[in-house]
Design a protein around this motif. Structure first.
Motif, PDB file in Angstrom:
ATOM      1  N   PRO B  62     -12.208   0.113  -4.833  1.00  0.00           N
ATOM      2  CA  PRO B  62     -13.084   1.206  -4.407  1.00  0.00           C
ATOM      3  C   PRO B  62     -12.551   1.854  -3.126  1.00  0.00           C
ATOM      4  CG  PRO B  62     -14.059  -0.912  -3.813  1.00  0.00           C
ATOM      5  CD  PRO B  62     -12.792  -1.223  -4.547  1.00  0.00           C
ATOM      6  N   GLU B  63     -12.917   3.128  -3.018  1.00  0.00           N
ATOM      7  CA  GLU B  63     -12.549   3.821  -1.776  1.00  0.00           C
ATOM      8  C   GLU B  63     -13.147   3.071  -0.618  1.00  0.00           C
ATOM      9  OE1 GLU B  63     -10.971   7.055  -0.654  1.00  0.00           O
ATOM     10  OE2 GLU B  63      -9.861   6.128  -2.320  1.00  0.00           O
ATOM     11  N   PRO B  64     -12.376   2.850   0.431  1.00  0.00           N
ATOM     12  CA  PRO B  64     -12.963   2.185   1.603  1.00  0.00           C
ATOM     13  C   PRO B  64     -14.055   3.062   2.210  1.00  0.00           C
ATOM     14  CG  PRO B  64     -10.793   3.058   2.119  1.00  0.00           C
ATOM     15  CD  PRO B  64     -11.008   3.265   0.640  1.00  0.00           C
ATOM     16  N   ILE B  82      -4.533  -0.276   6.812  1.00  0.00           N
ATOM     17  CA  ILE B  82      -4.293  -1.417   5.918  1.00  0.00           C
ATOM     18  C   ILE B  82      -3.937  -0.869   4.538  1.00  0.00           C
ATOM     19  CG2 ILE B  82      -6.761  -1.639   5.308  1.00  0.00           C
ATOM     20  CD1 ILE B  82      -4.774  -4.710   5.982  1.00  0.00           C
ATOM     21  N   ALA B  83      -2.949  -1.491   3.929  1.00  0.00           N
ATOM     22  CA  ALA B  83      -2.563  -1.019   2.581  1.00  0.00           C
ATOM     23  C   ALA B  83      -2.116  -2.210   1.736  1.00  0.00           C
ATOM     24  CB  ALA B  83      -1.426   0.003   2.707  1.00  0.00           C
ATOM     25  N   VAL B  84      -2.352  -2.083   0.427  1.00  0.00           N
ATOM     26  CA  VAL B  84      -1.917  -3.139  -0.508  1.00  0.00           C
ATOM     27  C   VAL B  84      -1.155  -2.477  -1.645  1.00  0.00           C
ATOM     28  CG1 VAL B  84      -2.680  -5.013  -2.014  1.00  0.00           C
ATOM     29  CG2 VAL B  84      -3.972  -4.460   0.048  1.00  0.00           C
ATOM     30  N   TRP B  85       0.025  -3.019  -1.936  1.00  0.00           N
ATOM     31  CA  TRP B  85       0.837  -2.485  -3.026  1.00  0.00           C
ATOM     32  C   TRP B  85       0.989  -3.550  -4.102  1.00  0.00           C
ATOM     33  CZ3 TRP B  85       2.217  -1.610   2.018  1.00  0.00           C
ATOM     34  CH2 TRP B  85       2.249  -0.312   2.464  1.00  0.00           C
ATOM     35  N   GLY B  86       1.192  -3.050  -5.309  1.00  0.00           N
ATOM     36  CA  GLY B  86       1.498  -3.964  -6.426  1.00  0.00           C
ATOM     37  C   GLY B  86       2.980  -4.241  -6.472  1.00  0.00           C
ATOM     38  N   ARG B  87       3.398  -5.023  -7.453  1.00  0.00           N
ATOM     39  CA  ARG B  87       4.800  -5.399  -7.587  1.00  0.00           C
ATOM     40  C   ARG B  87       5.688  -4.204  -7.802  1.00  0.00           C
ATOM     41  NH1 ARG B  87       7.044 -10.405  -9.858  1.00  0.00           N
ATOM     42  NH2 ARG B  87       4.914 -11.063 -10.258  1.00  0.00           N
ATOM     43  N   SER B  94      -6.006   0.875  -0.061  1.00  0.00           N
ATOM     44  CA  SER B  94      -5.697   1.208   1.337  1.00  0.00           C
ATOM     45  C   SER B  94      -6.915   1.829   1.981  1.00  0.00           C
ATOM     46  CB  SER B  94      -4.521   2.182   1.416  1.00  0.00           C
ATOM     47  OG  SER B  94      -4.973   3.500   1.254  1.00  0.00           O
ATOM     48  N   ASP B  95      -6.901   1.824   3.291  1.00  0.00           N
ATOM     49  CA  ASP B  95      -7.961   2.588   3.957  1.00  0.00           C
ATOM     50  C   ASP B  95      -7.430   3.973   4.243  1.00  0.00           C
ATOM     51  OD1 ASP B  95      -6.208   2.182   5.997  1.00  0.00           O
ATOM     52  OD2 ASP B  95      -7.593   1.109   7.327  1.00  0.00           O
ATOM     53  N   ARG B  96      -8.171   4.720   5.096  1.00  0.00           N
ATOM     54  CA  ARG B  96      -7.851   6.126   5.281  1.00  0.00           C
ATOM     55  C   ARG B  96      -6.450   6.311   5.878  1.00  0.00           C
ATOM     56  NH1 ARG B  96     -11.050  10.704   5.176  1.00  0.00           N
ATOM     57  NH2 ARG B  96     -12.813   9.530   4.415  1.00  0.00           N
ATOM     58  N   GLN B  97      -6.112   5.394   6.799  1.00  0.00           N
ATOM     59  CA  GLN B  97      -4.784   5.531   7.410  1.00  0.00           C
ATOM     60  C   GLN B  97      -3.724   4.760   6.632  1.00  0.00           C
ATOM     61  OE1 GLN B  97      -7.516   5.250   9.531  1.00  0.00           O
ATOM     62  NE2 GLN B  97      -7.236   7.401  10.106  1.00  0.00           N
ATOM     63  N   GLY B  98      -4.199   3.858   5.776  1.00  0.00           N
ATOM     64  CA  GLY B  98      -3.278   2.973   5.068  1.00  0.00           C
ATOM     65  C   GLY B  98      -2.282   3.705   4.199  1.00  0.00           C
ATOM     66  N   VAL B  99      -2.675   4.861   3.680  1.00  0.00           N
ATOM     67  CA  VAL B  99      -1.762   5.610   2.811  1.00  0.00           C
ATOM     68  C   VAL B  99      -0.511   6.027   3.526  1.00  0.00           C
ATOM     69  CG1 VAL B  99      -3.604   6.452   1.327  1.00  0.00           C
ATOM     70  CG2 VAL B  99      -3.015   7.718   3.388  1.00  0.00           C
ATOM     71  N   LEU B 100      -0.606   6.075   4.852  1.00  0.00           N
ATOM     72  CA  LEU B 100       0.553   6.535   5.614  1.00  0.00           C
ATOM     73  C   LEU B 100       1.615   5.453   5.721  1.00  0.00           C
ATOM     74  CD1 LEU B 100      -1.380   8.277   8.538  1.00  0.00           C
ATOM     75  CD2 LEU B 100      -0.253   9.391   6.592  1.00  0.00           C
ATOM     76  N   LEU B 133       1.909  -6.780  -2.052  1.00  0.00           N
ATOM     77  CA  LEU B 133       2.432  -6.635  -0.687  1.00  0.00           C
ATOM     78  C   LEU B 133       1.317  -6.039   0.163  1.00  0.00           C
ATOM     79  CD1 LEU B 133       4.837  -6.663   1.365  1.00  0.00           C
ATOM     80  CD2 LEU B 133       5.304  -4.311   0.646  1.00  0.00           C
ATOM     81  N   VAL B 134       0.934  -6.793   1.178  1.00  0.00           N
ATOM     82  CA  VAL B 134      -0.119  -6.305   2.070  1.00  0.00           C
ATOM     83  C   VAL B 134       0.539  -5.853   3.391  1.00  0.00           C
ATOM     84  CG1 VAL B 134      -2.236  -6.905   3.317  1.00  0.00           C
ATOM     85  CG2 VAL B 134      -1.737  -7.932   1.083  1.00  0.00           C
ATOM     86  N   ALA B 135       0.099  -4.690   3.909  1.00  0.00           N
ATOM     87  CA  ALA B 135       0.602  -4.219   5.209  1.00  0.00           C
ATOM     88  C   ALA B 135      -0.581  -3.879   6.101  1.00  0.00           C
ATOM     89  CB  ALA B 135       1.493  -3.001   5.040  1.00  0.00           C
ATOM     90  N   ALA B 136      -0.546  -4.416   7.322  1.00  0.00           N
ATOM     91  CA  ALA B 136      -1.559  -4.043   8.313  1.00  0.00           C
ATOM     92  C   ALA B 136      -0.842  -3.364   9.482  1.00  0.00           C
ATOM     93  CB  ALA B 136      -2.302  -5.274   8.822  1.00  0.00           C
ATOM     94  N   GLY B 137      -1.303  -2.173   9.833  1.00  0.00           N
ATOM     95  CA  GLY B 137      -0.595  -1.425  10.896  1.00  0.00           C
ATOM     96  C   GLY B 137      -1.528  -1.041  12.031  1.00  0.00           C
ATOM     97  N   GLN B 138      -0.934  -0.875  13.153  1.00  0.00           N
ATOM     98  CA  GLN B 138      -1.700  -0.438  14.328  1.00  0.00           C
ATOM     99  C   GLN B 138      -0.826   0.490  15.160  1.00  0.00           C
ATOM    100  OE1 GLN B 138      -2.469  -3.357  17.334  1.00  0.00           O
ATOM    101  NE2 GLN B 138      -4.426  -2.426  17.903  1.00  0.00           N
ATOM    102  N   LYS B 139      -1.439   1.567  15.676  1.00  0.00           N
ATOM    103  CA  LYS B 139      -0.688   2.477  16.554  1.00  0.00           C
ATOM    104  C   LYS B 139      -0.342   1.742  17.862  1.00  0.00           C
ATOM    105  CE  LYS B 139      -2.383   7.113  15.452  1.00  0.00           C
ATOM    106  NZ  LYS B 139      -3.384   8.109  15.880  1.00  0.00           N
TER     107      LYS B 139
END
Lengths: 232, 449
Positions: B62-64, B82-87, B94-100, B133-139
């Motif tokens: 679901p959309e965050p 935050i973003a999650v990718w498949g294989r 992803s959240d709103r910024q996660g797509v970036l 693949l999970v990615a968590a990012g912070q400015k």
């Protein structure tokens, strides 16, 4: 006026003696204290000029010795010691005047005259005796207001007589006043000067006291002095 | 520059410098702490996301939810992603910024990336079986801001305290320098002849050597002053007699009748002037010599010209007193007393010795000056002084009894002083034969120097 100078410095002693002699003062100058002491015991000086810084015995020592001996001669200290303490010590030891070098002959002579005057019990600078006036500072004599011209020796003789106008002064004493230590002494010299005084001033100005000496004539009021002057 | 200004300057420069260094260091520590904190936060976030993921094939994530600004508190949601990718690299969630966040199939661990021109810190986490693949990012900006805020919060109170600190330092410096001012004031308030020693126990330890040195100087000045005063008093005393001579001689000259009497008086006046002249010269020589500790000039002395000069100066006196002046030199092949020194001073010494010898020798006798390799001897036939006089000869202004000649009593002391300046001694004694006086000048024993 006959003055003894005790000064060891040859140049200063010579100059003081020469300068005072020019003013008619009879001077005996000694460079050694013992010589001066012997002279003082034998001659009646009118005053002494004493230097303090003498080799051997100090001038202060001599002064104390003389005063202990009841030597009454007026003493003028002439010295280079200029401290107040030293002046006080000098005067308290028996000096009648204390003069610090250098001093002019005129001042020294004036101080000596003042000392002699005082020692004769007089304060006035001009001695007056009847019609006779003697100014020791100017070395001038007036008889009844008229100036008399006298030589230095004659003046000295008159001065000696006027110092004690009421006294007879022995020939020996008068000769002492006239001549210094080394001076030539003719046997009749004193008589010659007395004669000059009588001739120049007045025949009665000097009395002769036979066997004793001379005295000033007695001229009170209008007394005729000549009557008392014995002839010789 | 005054000690106070110097101290203040050092303190005012170094205190802010030290403080800046401390600030930089503390900012660095804060940054490290913050990095550690946020990094662990990101790891935790990535793990939590991974743990909540369902197996593949599940329905679309679901959309965050969009968090309303009013619900955020102080949190800056846009700075986190935050973003999650498949294989196959398909973005699963992803959240709103996660797509970036960029997809990195082999990504693992932290990476510093630049996204849309802004620095990000991103943590990649692979699932155990490689499905996601999970990615968590912070400015990074978020972290910098925190560091800056922390640093600034330290800076502000310090800026307020800095002036107070400076004032306190200035006061402290001033207070510490009070003993110096007191010492200066005490010295300033003194009159020129107040040479009492300063009290070292009142000075701080650092100043004690200075105070000691100053006290030493004061005492030396005191000695010099006392010496000068004594000399002036002596000189004034000694000048009185020659002046009295001139005074009296002048009065005699004035009254003397023209002719031989006047000529004699004038000649005596001339002699009086000569005497004063000689005394003044000797006083000057003495006062100059007194200031010295060693001869200033040191050249090899050639004696003959010196002797010539000294003998010439005494010739008039010798002629007047009919004294024969003779000089003997060492035999050929021997040197006359080799010496390094000041020729002018040594001439003065020789002249004074010769003058004395000629002045007090009996008229018609001989004065003999003899140079040897190690000594100079001067003989005359003068009367032998007694032991008491012998001891006092050469004392200033002392003139023995029974002198015909007028001397100042300074000649021998001047000669002795010159000898001492050259490391020589001057001895007075009787002549070998017994008749007459011998003056010997020789090198001082080393022990006595």
């Amino acid at each position: 006026m006959r003055v003894l100078i005790l000064e060891d410095d040859p140049q200063l002693g010579d100059a003081l003696a020469a300068g005072l002699r020019q003013l008619g003062v009879v001077i005996d100058w000694f460079r050694r204290g013992d010589e001066a002491d012997a002279a003082l015991a034998s001659v009646a000086y009118d005053a002494v000029v004493l230097d303090l810084g003498l080799p051997g015995r100090d001038g202060m020592d001599w002064l104390a010795t003389w005063r202990r001996r009841r030597e009454r001669v007026p003493v003028l200290i002439l010295t280079a010691r200029d401290q107040v303490r030293q002046r006080i010590e000098g005067l308290d030891t028996g000096a009648d005047d204390y003069v610090v070098k250098p001093v002019g002959i005129d001042e020294l002579a004036a101080r000596l005259r003042a000392l002699v005057r005082r020692s004769h019990g007089r304060a006035e600078p001009v001695w007056q005796y009847g019609p006779l006036e003697y100014d020791a500072a100017a070395r001038s004599v007036r008889w009844q207001g008229r100036p008399i011209d006298l030589t230095a020796r004659e003046l000295t003789l008159l001065e000696a007589l006027m110092a004690h106008p009421q006294r007879v002064i022995s020939k020996a004493r008068l000769q002492e006043k006239l001549y210094d230590w080394g001076g030539e002494l003719e046997s009749n010299a004193l008589e010659v000067y007395v004669h000059h005084l009588r001739r120049k001033i007045d025949p009665g100005v000097v009395r002769t006291v036979r066997g004793v000496g001379y005295a000033l004539g007695r001229f009170d009021a209008d007394a005729a002095p000549a009557a008392e002057a014995p002839t010789e | 520059m005054s000690l106070q200004k110097r101290l203040l300057l050092y303190l005012l420069i170094s205190a802010p410098l030290v403080w800046v260094v401390a600030l930089v260091a503390s900012a660095q520590f804060a940054r490290d702490e913050i990095n550690e904190l946020y990094d662990s936060e990101m790891i935790r976030l990535a793990r939590e996301v991974q743990a909540t993921l369902r197996p593949p094939g599940a329905e679309e994530a679901p959309e965050p939810p969009l968090v309303a600004p009013s619900e955020r508190g102080d949190a800056e949601i846009e700075d986190l992603a935050i973003a999650v990718w498949g294989r196959d690299g398909r973005l699963l969630n992803s959240d709103r910024q996660g797509v970036l966040l960029p997809y990195r199939p082999d990504g693992s661990g932290f990476a510093d990336l630049s996204i849309e021109g802004q620095p990000w810190r991103v943590y990649y986490l692979q699932s155990f079986n490689g499905t996601w693949l999970v990615a968590a990012g912070q400015k990074v900006y978020e972290r910098d801001e925190l560091v800056h805020d922390l640093t600034f919060s330290q800076l502000v109170p310090w800026l307020f305290v800095l002036p107070v600190l400076l004032v306190v330092m200035a006061l402290a410096v001033r207070r510490a320098l009070v003993p110096v001012h007191r010492l200066a004031g005490e010295l300033r308030g003194r009159s020129a002849d107040d040479l009492r020693a300063l009290a070292p126990q009142q000075a701080p330890a650092e100043l004690v050597p200075l105070v000691d040195a100053m006290n030493g100087l004061l005492s030396r000045i005191g000695e010099l002053l006392a010496h000068e005063r004594r000399f002036t008093a002596d000189a004034a005393h000694e000048l009185r007699t020659p002046l009295a001579v001139l005074r009296a001689q002048w009065d005699v000259v004035r009254r003397a009748a023209a002719g031989p009497q006047r000529a004699e008086a004038e000649a005596k006046f001339g002699a009086g002037l000569d005497r004063l002249d000689r005394l003044v010269q000797q006083l000057l020589a003495m006062s100059r010599l007194d200031g010295e500790r060693h001869a200033g000039v040191r050249e090899e002395i050639v004696w003959p010209p010196l002797v010539e000069q000294a003998v010439s100066d005494c010739l008039a006196l010798a002629e007047r007193r009919v004294i024969d002046l003779v000089c003997e030199w060492p035999p050929p092949g021997h040197h006359a007393m080799p010496l390094l020194g000041d020729p002018a001073l040594l001439t003065v010494m020789l002249r004074n010795l010769l003058d004395n010898a000629a002045r007090y020798a009996p008229a018609g006798s001989q004065v003999l000056l003899r140079f040897a390799e190690d000594r100079i001897e001067l003989d005359n036939d003068g009367p032998l002084p007694g032991p008491q006089q012998l001891a006092r000869l050469g004392e200033r202004f002392y003139r023995p009894e029974g002198q015909e000649e007028s001397g100042s009593g300074l000649g021998l002391s001047i000669a002795r002083r010159v000898a001492a300046l050259h490391g020589l001694t001057l001895e007075l004694g009787t002549r070998a034969g017994g008749g007459g006086v011998r003056v010997t000048v020789r090198f001082a024993a080393p022990a006595s120097r």
